[in-house]
Design a protein around this motif. Structure first.
Motif, PDB file in Angstrom:
ATOM      1  N   LEU A 129      21.406 -21.456  30.831  1.00 50.86           N
ATOM      2  CA  LEU A 129      20.657 -22.706  30.730  1.00 50.86           C
ATOM      3  C   LEU A 129      20.835 -23.288  29.332  1.00 50.86           C
ATOM      4  CD1 LEU A 129      17.302 -21.735  32.492  1.00 50.86           C
ATOM      5  CD2 LEU A 129      19.022 -23.331  33.349  1.00 50.86           C
ATOM      6  N   SER A 146      19.891 -25.896  26.207  1.00 50.54           N
ATOM      7  CA  SER A 146      18.694 -26.529  25.665  1.00 50.54           C
ATOM      8  C   SER A 146      18.636 -27.987  26.108  1.00 50.54           C
ATOM      9  CB  SER A 146      18.696 -26.452  24.137  1.00 50.54           C
ATOM     10  OG  SER A 146      18.645 -25.113  23.700  1.00 50.54           O
ATOM     11  N   GLY A 194      21.956 -29.869  29.449  1.00 48.97           N
ATOM     12  CA  GLY A 194      20.600 -29.398  29.655  1.00 48.97           C
ATOM     13  C   GLY A 194      19.655 -30.567  29.855  1.00 48.97           C
ATOM     14  N   THR A 227      19.748 -27.188  34.127  1.00 46.27           N
ATOM     15  CA  THR A 227      21.041 -27.593  33.563  1.00 46.27           C
ATOM     16  C   THR A 227      21.940 -28.048  34.704  1.00 46.27           C
ATOM     17  OG1 THR A 227      20.898 -26.070  31.684  1.00 46.27           O
ATOM     18  CG2 THR A 227      23.094 -26.808  32.329  1.00 46.27           C
TER      19      THR A 227
END
Length: 754
Positions: free
Chosen positions: A294, A296, A332, A338
């Motif tokens: 994932l 940010s 993300g 994501t």
């Protein structure tokens, strides 16, 4: 009218005047420093704006009132704040929302400041092999690199002379530009394509441009957990991750957020323990799930590639096939989501795909994607679907990944005809009883049938220095079933030496291996290895070898004896580096290195991260062959090897090199006259320990016997001695240059003053 005027004048005369008083302050019952406040005639309390800010109260929108040209805040104008004043104490009661928020970021990344360098080097690896009944063969692998800051040019290949004849095979040729400030890289030439859930990796020649998080190793690309909360008074906090203390800090009153908590990959638990000045303790428990899959929120990982697919790598130097273009994007959207996309084309074949990865609460992470390929004909369209579920934790970890494709689906990097692919794994730590793991992988193709492998493994620490490893696997194909079983004991004998005993059985054939080896040290030294094998099919086999490593390279010799014959292999590897105006033969260089120069000082030990890695040669040069690219590396010298008369201004340096680049570090040392000087007062008493002897801008500490080692005594020198509030002066003569450790004194320090 006259009567009204008299009444107004009387009211004004009776109105209370403003008072200025100094009071003790309690904010939510916590004592703060005393403050000077203004009490108006109508009872309002005005406090200096700076004092209100010290209390951490939110005053951004509060009106400012000037009293004697000093900015004051009326406490009644602050929302959520109540104040009362008795004779000597101001009591302020404020809600959590009335305070300024506190934000603590536990992960602070910054663009690295690179240490510039320009130069070139060539890595080589030469081997010679000869066996009974076989012609001798030689091979040398060569890699040439030119670098300038974060730009590099690389070309490598192998020259060999064997039964196939003498030939040269080129591996890769490329130019690379890294841009750490943009977290991107540009590569022109040979490269390996990006890979991911939708994309497959393959070799190609062309141009690649896109994100490269390796240029920012300090940057965390995935979402980390955050802890929000509120506090009414100043509070001490302790942060624990999975029961282990990570950090301690102070929290101001009001709302707070601790962001980017460096949690361990997988599922876990964060605890925030707070203790206020009144002794009250609270524990905030937050479960989390962290995964690198994932990104940010707001972070993009994208790349574009165009060129031709590389074929027969390692067999042909310039065999390139079909042209292609491909773009990959991951972004993300939230801490839990994501998305990604893929588009690629070879002119005749086109592929587009999309997918997403999302966290399932704090339990697991799920990925799903779909891709569609289209050829030239209407019946050449195909579809592929991927899905995965993964959980990593200290208690139980598992993964499930699957792909299903139609017969017509094709894409770069994937062999055509895939029907389905399945991979599962699970791991259970059992504490004192060890760890059990299981893996199952299966693949079926439309034109080849099905292959499936299941493996079980068990690992346990039997003693402090003994590990047991067992594994069993079975592989099933259309031709039948093959089983494999293995058992191994591994024991480290010291920091560099280990021994292992392994036994395996496969296809009715058993093999038993005893292996003892000593690895190379970080600087100079020997490595040795010995291996005895007993095999039901080929009989006994003995292998032994040794390697010597010094500042200029490695040399190795290996021999093997078996029933089928004997063989010997000799080898050497290293580098030639051109940097800093000198050509040096050094150990084989890695992705980043440093050349240390201490002109005129041979035999000085050089340390990387407090580990000895090299020693300066006769000219004062040393090479640290392996540094961490784009990270700060600590390089230091062993000052104990320097004489007392040698001054080294900076014995420790921090260096941040680029990838495939070197940095020249020059340590400036100079030799000055020094002596052990003994100083006494005018009454004959020694100068007390801890006093400082000052010569110009340099200070020399005085020991318990009134002695100090003083340098810079090339001429007769006046010095000042200070201890406490006293000081005196002393004149130090030039020491005797014929003595290795000259002594001077006792010298009388005159004019002591308090």
């Amino acid at each position: 009218m006259g009567l009204l005027l008299l009444l107004l004048m009387a009211g004004a005369a009776l109105a209370k005047p403003d008072r200025v008083v100094i009071v003790d302050v309690l904010v939510n019952d916590v004592a703060r420093k005393a403050s000077m406040v203004v009490v108006t005639g109508d009872g309002a309390i005005l406090v200096r704006r700076d004092d209100v800010a010290d209390w951490n109260l939110e005053i951004r929108d509060a009106p400012v009132e000037l009293v004697r040209a000093i900015a004051h805040i009326r406490l009644s104008a602050l929302p959520g704040v109540r104040a009362s004043l008795d004779t000597t104490t101001l009591r302020v009661d404020a809600t959590e929302a009335a305070f300024e928020g506190t934000r603590i970021n536990l992960q602070k990344a910054s663009v690295p400041v690179l240490d510039a360098g320009t130069g070139a080097y060539m890595n080589y690896d030469l081997s010679y092999f000869i066996g009974r009944g076989q012609p001798a063969s030689t091979a040398v692998a060569l890699e040439g690199v030119y670098y300038h800051d974060s730009f590099s040019v690389v070309n490598d290949g192998v020259v060999s002379n064997s039964t196939l004849g003498r030939r040269f095979i080129r591996y890769e040729s490329s130019m690379r530009w890294d841009f750490p400030e943009r977290i991107q890289s540009l590569v022109a030439g040979d490269a390996i394509s990006r890979s991911g859930t939708l994309a497959r990796a393959f070799r190609f020649g062309g141009i690649s441009y896109g994100s490269n998080f390796a240029t920012r190793p300090d940057m965390v690309t995935f979402a980390l957990p955050a802890l929000p909360g509120e506090s009414r008074i100043p509070t001490a906090a302790e942060l624990l991750i999975n029961g282990q203390t990570h950090s301690r800090f102070e929290l101001n009153p009001g709302p707070f957020e601790i962001s980017n908590v460096p949690a361990i990959n997988g599922a876990g638990e964060i605890q925030l323990v707070t203790r206020d000045p009144l002794g009250r303790q609270q524990i905030l428990v937050v479960p989390y799930y962290v995964t690198p899959t994932l990104l940010s929120p707001g972070l993009t990982d994208a790349g574009f590639e165009i060129g031709k697919v590389r074929e027969d790598f390692g067999l042909a130097s310039f065999h390139y096939g079909r042209g292609f273009a491909r773009g990959i994007l991951r972004r993300g959207m939230t801490p839990q989501l994501t998305i990604e996309g893929l588009a690629e084309t070879t002119g005749r074949q086109h592929v587009v795909g999309t997918g997403l990865t999302t966290a399932v609460g704090t339990s697991a992470v799920v990925s799903a994607s779909i891709a569609r390929s289209q050829g030239e004909g209407n019946d050449s369209a195909g579809t592929s679907v991927w899905a995965s579920l993964e959980r990593v934790s200290r208690v139980f970890s598992f993964g499930l990944r699957g792909q299903v494709a139609s017969r017509q689906f094709t894409q770069l990097g994937e062999l055509a005809g895939l029907r389905y692919r399945l991979n599962t794994n699970a791991s259970i730590p059992l504490g004192w009883f060890g760890t059990v793991s299981a893996v199952h992988a299966a693949e079926a193709r439309y034109n080849r049938g099905r292959v499936a492998t299941t493996a079980l493994s068990y690992q346990r620490q039997l003693a402090k220095a003994l590990t047991l490893l067992t594994n069993f696997s079975t592989t099933r194909t259309a031709d039948g079933t093959q089983n494999f079983a293995g058992l191994a004991l591994v024991m480290p004998l010291d920091a560099l030496t280990s021994a292992s005993l392994a036994s395996t059985r496969q296809r009715g054939n058993s093999e038993h291996v005893l292996d003892v080896r000593r690895n190379l040290p970080s600087d100079e030294g020997w490595a040795t290895r010995a291996r005895v094998t007993a095999n039901d099919a080929i009989g006994q086999r003995v292998d032994a070898g040794t390697t010597w490593q010094n500042a200029t390279g490695q040399w190795s010799a290996d021999a093997s004896h078996a029933r089928s014959g004997q063989s010997v292999r000799l080898g050497t590897n290293g580098s030639f580096v051109l940097a800093g105006g000198a050509i040096k033969a050094v150990r084989q260089l890695g992705d980043a290195f440093a050349i240390v120069s201490v002109p005129g000082y041979p035999g000085i030990d050089v340390f990387h991260e407090n580990q000895r890695v090299a020693r300066t040669d006769a000219a004062g040069f040393a090479v640290i062959p392996r540094l961490r690219a784009y990270e700060s590396n600590s390089v230091s010298l062993d000052t104990l090897k320097l004489s007392l008369a040698t001054e080294l201004s900076t014995p420790r340096r921090q260096v941040t090199p680029a990838r495939r680049a070197g940095v020249l570090l020059t340590f400036k040392a100079k030799t000055t006259r020094g002596a052990l000087v003994r100083i006494v007062k005018e009454n004959g008493d020694i100068v007390p320990a801890g006093a400082l002897l000052r010569i110009r801008d340099e200070f020399f500490p005085i020991a318990t016997n009134g002695e100090a080692w003083v340098t810079g005594l090339d001429v007769e020198t006046d010095a000042l001695v200070e201890w406490g509030a006293q000081r005196c002066t002393v004149r130090i003569p030039v020491p005797d240059a014929t003595k290795v450790r000259p002594r001077i004194g006792p010298l009388t320090c005159k004019g002591a003053t308090a």
